[in-house]
Design a protein around this motif. Structure first.
Motif, PDB file in Angstrom:
ATOM      1  N   MET A 139       1.460  -1.199  -0.319  1.00  0.00           N
ATOM      2  CA  MET A 139       0.239   0.517  -0.552  1.00  0.00           C
ATOM      3  C   MET A 139       0.692   1.175  -0.148  1.00  0.00           C
ATOM      4  N   LYS A 140       1.805   1.113   1.280  1.00  0.00           N
ATOM      5  CA  LYS A 140       3.109   2.197   1.475  1.00  0.00           C
ATOM      6  C   LYS A 140       3.923   2.683  -0.666  1.00  0.00           C
ATOM      7  N   LYS A 141       3.711   1.521  -1.515  1.00  0.00           N
ATOM      8  CA  LYS A 141       4.617   1.921  -2.684  1.00  0.00           C
ATOM      9  C   LYS A 141       3.076   2.187  -3.102  1.00  0.00           C
ATOM     10  N   ARG A 142       2.075   1.859  -3.115  1.00  0.00           N
ATOM     11  CA  ARG A 142       1.389   2.810  -4.191  1.00  0.00           C
ATOM     12  C   ARG A 142       0.388   3.599  -3.541  1.00  0.00           C
ATOM     13  N   GLY A 143       1.294   4.274  -2.976  1.00  0.00           N
ATOM     14  CA  GLY A 143       0.882   6.626  -2.633  1.00  0.00           C
ATOM     15  C   GLY A 143      -0.211   6.558  -1.326  1.00  0.00           C
ATOM     16  N   PHE A 144      -0.317   5.420  -0.479  1.00  0.00           N
ATOM     17  CA  PHE A 144      -1.198   4.922   0.729  1.00  0.00           C
ATOM     18  C   PHE A 144      -0.422   5.707   2.023  1.00  0.00           C
ATOM     19  N   THR A 145      -1.248   5.973   2.782  1.00  0.00           N
ATOM     20  CA  THR A 145       0.196   7.001   3.915  1.00  0.00           C
ATOM     21  C   THR A 145      -1.050   6.198   5.159  1.00  0.00           C
ATOM     22  N   PHE A 146      -0.137   6.824   6.407  1.00  0.00           N
ATOM     23  CA  PHE A 146      -0.562   6.757   7.823  1.00  0.00           C
ATOM     24  C   PHE A 146      -1.024   4.749   7.392  1.00  0.00           C
ATOM     25  N   VAL A 147      -0.751   4.013   6.979  1.00  0.00           N
ATOM     26  CA  VAL A 147      -1.399   2.595   6.968  1.00  0.00           C
ATOM     27  C   VAL A 147       0.326   1.444   7.465  1.00  0.00           C
ATOM     28  N   GLY A 148       1.020   1.730   8.502  1.00  0.00           N
ATOM     29  CA  GLY A 148       1.622   0.795   9.071  1.00  0.00           C
ATOM     30  C   GLY A 148       1.293  -0.549   9.559  1.00  0.00           C
ATOM     31  N   PRO A 149       1.843  -1.092  10.147  1.00  0.00           N
ATOM     32  CA  PRO A 149       1.595  -2.269   9.795  1.00  0.00           C
ATOM     33  C   PRO A 149       0.127  -2.917  11.185  1.00  0.00           C
ATOM     34  N   ILE A 150       0.774  -2.399  12.375  1.00  0.00           N
ATOM     35  CA  ILE A 150      -0.984  -2.113  13.567  1.00  0.00           C
ATOM     36  C   ILE A 150      -2.095  -1.486  12.360  1.00  0.00           C
ATOM     37  N   VAL A 151      -1.834  -0.446  12.077  1.00  0.00           N
ATOM     38  CA  VAL A 151      -3.018   0.154  11.049  1.00  0.00           C
ATOM     39  C   VAL A 151      -3.831  -1.078  10.642  1.00  0.00           C
ATOM     40  N   THR A 152      -3.039  -1.032   9.650  1.00  0.00           N
ATOM     41  CA  THR A 152      -3.104  -1.934   8.652  1.00  0.00           C
ATOM     42  C   THR A 152      -4.443  -3.530   9.043  1.00  0.00           C
ATOM     43  N   THR A 153      -3.325  -4.473  10.083  1.00  0.00           N
ATOM     44  CA  THR A 153      -3.688  -5.065  10.425  1.00  0.00           C
ATOM     45  C   THR A 153      -4.973  -5.026  11.313  1.00  0.00           C
ATOM     46  N   MET A 154      -5.328  -3.858  11.840  1.00  0.00           N
ATOM     47  CA  MET A 154      -6.572  -4.039  11.789  1.00  0.00           C
ATOM     48  C   MET A 154      -7.580  -3.372  11.341  1.00  0.00           C
ATOM     49  N   PHE A 155      -6.698  -2.604  10.520  1.00  0.00           N
ATOM     50  CA  PHE A 155      -8.411  -2.551   9.797  1.00  0.00           C
ATOM     51  C   PHE A 155      -8.730  -3.533   8.519  1.00  0.00           C
ATOM     52  N   LEU A 156      -7.657  -5.285   8.125  1.00  0.00           N
ATOM     53  CA  LEU A 156      -7.674  -5.744   7.372  1.00  0.00           C
ATOM     54  C   LEU A 156      -8.880  -6.622   8.236  1.00  0.00           C
ATOM     55  N   LYS A 157      -8.676  -6.450   9.296  1.00  0.00           N
ATOM     56  CA  LYS A 157      -9.283  -7.023  10.794  1.00  0.00           C
ATOM     57  C   LYS A 157     -11.150  -7.203  10.656  1.00  0.00           C
ATOM     58  N   ALA A 158     -11.098  -5.705  10.873  1.00  0.00           N
ATOM     59  CA  ALA A 158     -12.645  -5.288  10.786  1.00  0.00           C
ATOM     60  C   ALA A 158     -12.715  -4.886   9.338  1.00  0.00           C
ATOM     61  N   ALA A 159     -12.461  -5.604   8.316  1.00  0.00           N
ATOM     62  CA  ALA A 159     -12.965  -5.306   6.917  1.00  0.00           C
ATOM     63  C   ALA A 159     -13.609  -7.056   6.601  1.00  0.00           C
ATOM     64  N   GLY A 160     -12.687  -7.636   7.579  1.00  0.00           N
ATOM     65  CA  GLY A 160     -12.879  -9.362   7.594  1.00  0.00           C
ATOM     66  C   GLY A 160     -12.034 -10.199   6.824  1.00  0.00           C
ATOM     67  N   ILE A 161     -10.819  -9.754   5.578  1.00  0.00           N
ATOM     68  CA  ILE A 161      -9.575 -10.085   5.111  1.00  0.00           C
ATOM     69  C   ILE A 161      -9.003 -10.748   5.736  1.00  0.00           C
ATOM     70  N   ILE A 162      -8.903 -10.771   7.441  1.00  0.00           N
ATOM     71  CA  ILE A 162      -7.860 -11.272   8.526  1.00  0.00           C
ATOM     72  C   ILE A 162      -8.517 -11.420   9.706  1.00  0.00           C
ATOM     73  N   GLN A 163      -8.837 -12.835  10.072  1.00  0.00           N
ATOM     74  CA  GLN A 163      -9.575 -12.986  10.968  1.00  0.00           C
ATOM     75  C   GLN A 163      -9.354 -13.640  12.111  1.00  0.00           C
ATOM     76  N   ASP A 164      -9.383 -13.572  12.792  1.00  0.00           N
ATOM     77  CA  ASP A 164      -9.311 -14.005  14.291  1.00  0.00           C
ATOM     78  C   ASP A 164      -9.646 -15.701  15.089  1.00  0.00           C
ATOM     79  N   ARG A 165      -9.634 -16.165  15.502  1.00  0.00           N
ATOM     80  CA  ARG A 165     -10.161 -17.854  15.856  1.00  0.00           C
ATOM     81  C   ARG A 165      -9.713 -17.888  17.193  1.00  0.00           C
ATOM     82  N   VAL A 166     -10.582 -18.259  18.264  1.00  0.00           N
ATOM     83  CA  VAL A 166      -9.921 -17.919  19.835  1.00  0.00           C
ATOM     84  C   VAL A 166     -10.946 -19.376  20.086  1.00  0.00           C
TER      85      VAL A 166
END
Length: 168
Positions: A139-166
């Protein structure tokens, strides 16, 4: 219903709706340094200030319009984050040269199937996953900003692209 309830209700549900993905990314950007509840409670303010989440219109905002947004007393008035939303909208528009949508771009990383991380207990869930780190770099290579690993992880989890199973 609390004004952040929509975020709790959405969390982890897979979506391919570009407007919703854009909103979830906005919340991710604004929650950096704040709580998710504070950022998610600003949905109506984000929609009002960011052209009802019309990505093309946000990408075309002029500096004077960005300044006006930063003066809104209801807004989280961090100029870097406000500019990041506009810059990210511009990056999404550029993605459309290679992908039909923002959703197609994101889901392509996981083969169109949610990536599931399994944990023995909720206190072992990590806030940065390798896939999100890789996606954040792209995303950063494509010009996105404020998308570090933590923000991106939380964003992808919120979007259901990455899911946690406990398994407690």
């Amino acid at each position: 219903m609390k004004n952040y309830q929509w975020y709790s209700d959405q969390w982890g549900k897979p979506t391919k709706d570009d407007s919703l993905l854009f909103l979830l990314l906005i919340v991710g950007i604004f929650q950096a340094g704040l709580s998710w509840k504070v950022a998610a409670s600003k949905r109506a303010v984000f929609e009002q200030n960011f052209c009802q989440l019309n990505i093309a219109k946000v990408a075309a905002l002029f500096p004077e319009e960005i300044e006006k947004i930063s003066q809104d007393p209801a807004m989280i008035r961090n100029p870097r984050k406000i500019k990041a939303v506009v810059q990210n909208a511009q990056a999404i528009i550029r993605l459309q040269a290679d992908y039909d949508s923002f959703a197609d771009y994101l889901w392509d990383f996981v083969g169109d199937v949610p990536l599931i991380y399994e944990y023995e207990s909720s206190d072992t869930i990590i806030n940065v996953v390798p896939a999100a780190t890789m996606i954040a770099k792209d995303m950063k290579k494509r010009g996105f900003t404020f998308v570090g690993p933590i923000v991106t992880t939380m964003f992808l989890k919120a979007a259901g692209i990455i899911q946690d199973r406990v398994w407690e």
